[in-house]
Write an enzyme that holds these catalytic residues in place. Structure first.
Site, PDB file in Angstrom:
ATOM      1  N   ARG A 138      20.076   2.394 -12.373  1.00  0.00           N
ATOM      2  CA  ARG A 138      19.840   3.556 -11.495  1.00  0.00           C
ATOM      3  C   ARG A 138      18.650   4.380 -11.983  1.00  0.00           C
ATOM      4  NH1 ARG A 138      23.909   5.133  -7.905  1.00  0.00           N
ATOM      5  NH2 ARG A 138      25.946   4.124  -8.171  1.00  0.00           N
TER       6      ARG A 138
ATOM      7  N   ARG B 290      11.969 -25.377   8.584  1.00  0.00           N
ATOM      8  CA  ARG B 290      11.477 -26.100   9.757  1.00  0.00           C
ATOM      9  C   ARG B 290       9.958 -26.111   9.738  1.00  0.00           C
ATOM     10  NH1 ARG B 290      13.647 -26.762  14.899  1.00  0.00           N
ATOM     11  NH2 ARG B 290      11.502 -27.133  15.555  1.00  0.00           N
TER      12      ARG B 290
ATOM     13  N   ASP C 113      10.466  -2.635  -0.707  1.00  0.00           N
ATOM     14  CA  ASP C 113       9.228  -1.958  -1.109  1.00  0.00           C
ATOM     15  C   ASP C 113       8.419  -1.514   0.100  1.00  0.00           C
ATOM     16  OD1 ASP C 113      10.061  -2.527  -3.646  1.00  0.00           O
ATOM     17  OD2 ASP C 113       8.479  -3.948  -4.123  1.00  0.00           O
TER      18      ASP C 113
ATOM     19  N   LYS D 235      12.536 -31.206  13.594  1.00  0.00           N
ATOM     20  CA  LYS D 235      13.706 -31.216  14.482  1.00  0.00           C
ATOM     21  C   LYS D 235      14.126 -32.648  14.791  1.00  0.00           C
ATOM     22  CE  LYS D 235      15.312 -29.390  18.933  1.00  0.00           C
ATOM     23  NZ  LYS D 235      14.927 -28.600  20.123  1.00  0.00           N
TER      24      LYS D 235
ATOM     25  N   VAL E 274      32.452  -2.328   0.553  1.00  0.00           N
ATOM     26  CA  VAL E 274      31.355  -2.322   1.518  1.00  0.00           C
ATOM     27  C   VAL E 274      30.315  -1.299   1.079  1.00  0.00           C
ATOM     28  CG1 VAL E 274      30.679  -1.939   3.919  1.00  0.00           C
ATOM     29  CG2 VAL E 274      32.870  -3.032   3.389  1.00  0.00           C
TER      30      VAL E 274
ATOM     31  N   HIS F  34      11.197 -10.237 -19.597  1.00  0.00           N
ATOM     32  CA  HIS F  34      12.359  -9.447 -19.206  1.00  0.00           C
ATOM     33  C   HIS F  34      13.497 -10.348 -18.731  1.00  0.00           C
ATOM     34  CE1 HIS F  34      10.757  -9.878 -15.037  1.00  0.00           C
ATOM     35  NE2 HIS F  34      12.023  -9.776 -14.699  1.00  0.00           N
TER      36      HIS F  34
ATOM     37  N   VAL G 271       2.053   7.843  -7.204  1.00  0.00           N
ATOM     38  CA  VAL G 271       1.006   7.612  -6.206  1.00  0.00           C
ATOM     39  C   VAL G 271       1.593   7.651  -4.799  1.00  0.00           C
ATOM     40  CG1 VAL G 271      -0.829   6.038  -5.458  1.00  0.00           C
ATOM     41  CG2 VAL G 271      -0.209   6.159  -7.884  1.00  0.00           C
TER      42      VAL G 271
ATOM     43  N   HIS H 115      -2.909  -0.833  -6.899  1.00  0.00           N
ATOM     44  CA  HIS H 115      -3.727   0.310  -6.456  1.00  0.00           C
ATOM     45  C   HIS H 115      -4.455   0.895  -7.662  1.00  0.00           C
ATOM     46  CE1 HIS H 115      -4.615   4.404  -5.077  1.00  0.00           C
ATOM     47  NE2 HIS H 115      -4.416   3.981  -3.837  1.00  0.00           N
TER      48      HIS H 115
END
Length: 571
Positions: free
Chosen positions: A97, A310, A277, A474, A69, A185, A108, A334
């Site tokens: 990591r 839906r 993010d 539906k 967990v 990548h 930034v 940015h």
């Protein structure tokens, strides 16, 4: 060629309980004696069934005990299969990591400190949750535990191939360091995945947990990077009816839309990075992926099965794509983040030949070639930034100076920016050369300036992303259809892409900066682009202030090729 998994198979564990179950079943006739209906025979059979049930229950409990967990700030408590845990606990995965999810954005946004490691675990978790939700809603799809495990592994390993500072490495650095070299990548993720499996001896573990090799390895590879044929460039004529995948047959086509949805971009990879993010950037996320799971359903369209939503969810999906655009506008693209990323890549290019990384067989690789050897690539992370910054090697002086400017917030200065239409972006390389030539004519050094383009869209360039999304109603949940934009709202955007052109200077002297701003303003005016806010048009300046002597003294606003007025403030 690997044959697809034509028939669904139940997940079979290599466990003592199952083996004993088979042995007891085969010998039941001998133990129970002749089928004379005697009470003694019935008692023996009942006794054997109780033993089988107890052993299977104990084995299942042992299997559940191996699940781990993970407490995640985004998804809460995530229970992961023991095979996923074994993959996580490898050097190749632990490498993530030390790779920032948002690259240079950490310089930034102070909160953008999260890494590819937690994002990958989150995607693996969500991939399993969506597959399980589809199975619970539509058991007729015959989604097996084996399918779910493969989808989870693909989600977990989809970003193994990212280099230092994530997209900075493959999007900015590699094109500069190795011009003309095509590389993604995703392809490196596949190579690193196979390297991880081989180096850590996970083939037997995969088979122990019910995977069938090599067909399931091919399935995982295709979910990460796409069909093998297209990536290998094999000559073939693709028809509408041709099924390009080898890991699963066409009746499981919807599984390829969970981790990386090529047709419309709605996948669990986005669901995780939107939520993660936004959390770390301090930006509100308006999209609820759990609601999407609740209404997701598989329908057949044009001979293939697709994940549909839906019809009432269409506005929520527009909000999702708008969230993507907002993240690019406010964070990923940015203006300061863009130039920081450029400076890091510039430093890496200057340091490329001076950084040596040992790969397999003792062979040495540089920053730009380490990706060609997974042993070397495993050692390449964001740590190379500090390696350059703290090095005393004189060959790294230029690179070190650039990185020093980043950490002291003395980055290249934004002088001006303008916008161009999607149809004009193909002319940008030629326009960029003309601008640098104009700077040289104005006695400025072109090497002191940087011109960057930043494109922000809803995920399909200038196209409406909902055009490729399937819906169901539906009233008839088995029929898939598209929803025309006129049926959604008259207030929807009509343009789904914009490109900004940003003009930076490496120097800080005010006099040349002002001259460069003027030059950029005229450059924009000549091409019908909005003139930056700090600039007046050539007509407003007059010939006396025009460094190129081209002022016409006209008072009327300029016209761009589309017949629109170009105003001095860029509006």
């Amino acid at each position: 060629m690997v044959q697809p998994d034509d028939q669904p198979k139940a997940l079979v564990f290599d466990d003592p309980g199952m083996r004993l179950n088979n042995q007891l079943s085969s010998s039941r006739g001998e133990l129970s004696g002749p089928e004379d209906g005697s009470s003694s025979g019935e008692q023996r059979n009942h006794f054997l069934q109780k033993i089988q049930h107890s052993i299977r229950k104990l084995w299942k409990m042992a299997e559940q005990g191996q699940h781990k967990v993970f407490n995640d700030p985004i998804h809460g408590h995530m229970t992961l299969h023991p095979l996923l845990v074994k993959i996580i606990d490898t050097p190749q995965f632990q490498r993530l990591r030390n790779i920032k999810q948002l690259g240079g954005a950490y310089f930034v946004y102070p909160g953008a400190s999260h890494n590819r490691f937690e994002h990958s675990i989150g995607v693996g978790h969500l991939a399993g949750e969506l597959a399980k939700a589809l199975h619970a809603t539509q058991p007729e799809l015959l989604i097996t535990e084996r399918d779910i495990l493969c989808v989870q592994i693909a989600g977990l390993c989809h970003d193994l191939g990212h280099g230092p500072f994530s997209h900075l490495y493959d999007g900015t650095f590699i094109p500069e360091a190795r011009p003309g070299h095509e590389w993604r990548h995703e392809d490196a993720s596949v190579q690193m995945f196979y390297h991880l499996v081989e180096r850590n001896g996970l083939q037997q573990e995969m088979e122990r947990y019910g995977l069938v090799l090599p067909v399931d390895l091919t399935f995982i590879e295709e979910m990460i990077a796409g069909p093998l044929k297209k990536r290998q460039g094999e000559p073939h004529t693709e028809t509408v009816d041709e099924w390009p995948y080898e890991g699963r047959s066409k009746d499981k086509s919807f599984l390829y839309e969970i981790v990386a949805n090529k047709p419309n971009g709605i996948d669990v990879d986005k669901f995780d990075y939107f939520a993660r993010d936004c959390h770390h950037l301090g930006i509100r996320n308006n999209f609820d992926h759990l609601r999407y799971f609740r209404f997701a359903r598989v329908c057949e369209m044009d001979g293939q099965k697709h994940i549909c939503s839906r019809d009432k969810e269409v506005n929520n999906l527009y909000d999702m794509f708008h969230t993507r655009y907002s993240l690019h506008r406010r964070a990923y693209q940015h203006s300061v983040n863009n130039i920081v990323q450029f400076m890091i890549a510039e430093a890496f290019v200057k340091a490329d030949e001076h950084i040596q990384i040992e790969g397999s067989g003792g062979e040495m690789f540089t920053l730009s070639t380490a990706k060609d050897n997974m042993e070397a690539y495993t050692k390449l992370t964001d740590d190379v930034f500090n390696q350059i910054l703290n090095s005393s090697d004189q060959g790294l002086d230029e690179a070190r100076e650039i990185l020093q400017r980043i950490i002291t917030r003395n980055h290249y200065k934004l002088l001006a920016e303008t916008k161009c239409k999607p149809s004009q972006i193909k002319m940008f390389p030629r326009w960029k050369e003309a601008l640098l030539s104009d700077l040289q004519d104005d006695r400025l050094n072109p090497e002191d300036f940087v011109v960057l383009d930043s494109t922000m869209d809803y995920g399909r360039k200038d196209k409406d992303p909902i055009e490729k999304v399937y819906f169901y109603s539906k009233r008839d949940p088995t029929r898939a259809f598209h929803i025309p934009r006129e049926r959604v709202s008259s207030l929807l955007p009509t343009c789904f892409s914009e490109t900004l052109i940003r003009f930076y200077c490496k120097k800080t002297d005010e006099e040349p900066l002002e001259r460069a701003r003027v030059c950029f303003g005229y450059w924009c005016e000549d091409r019908g682009l909005p003139v930056p806010r700090m600039e007046r048009t050539r007509a407003q300046r007059g010939p006396a202030e025009d460094p190129h002597g081209q002022g016409g003294g006209q008072e009327a606003p300029q016209q761009n090729p589309e017949g629109e007025q170009v105003l001095a403030d860029g509006n």
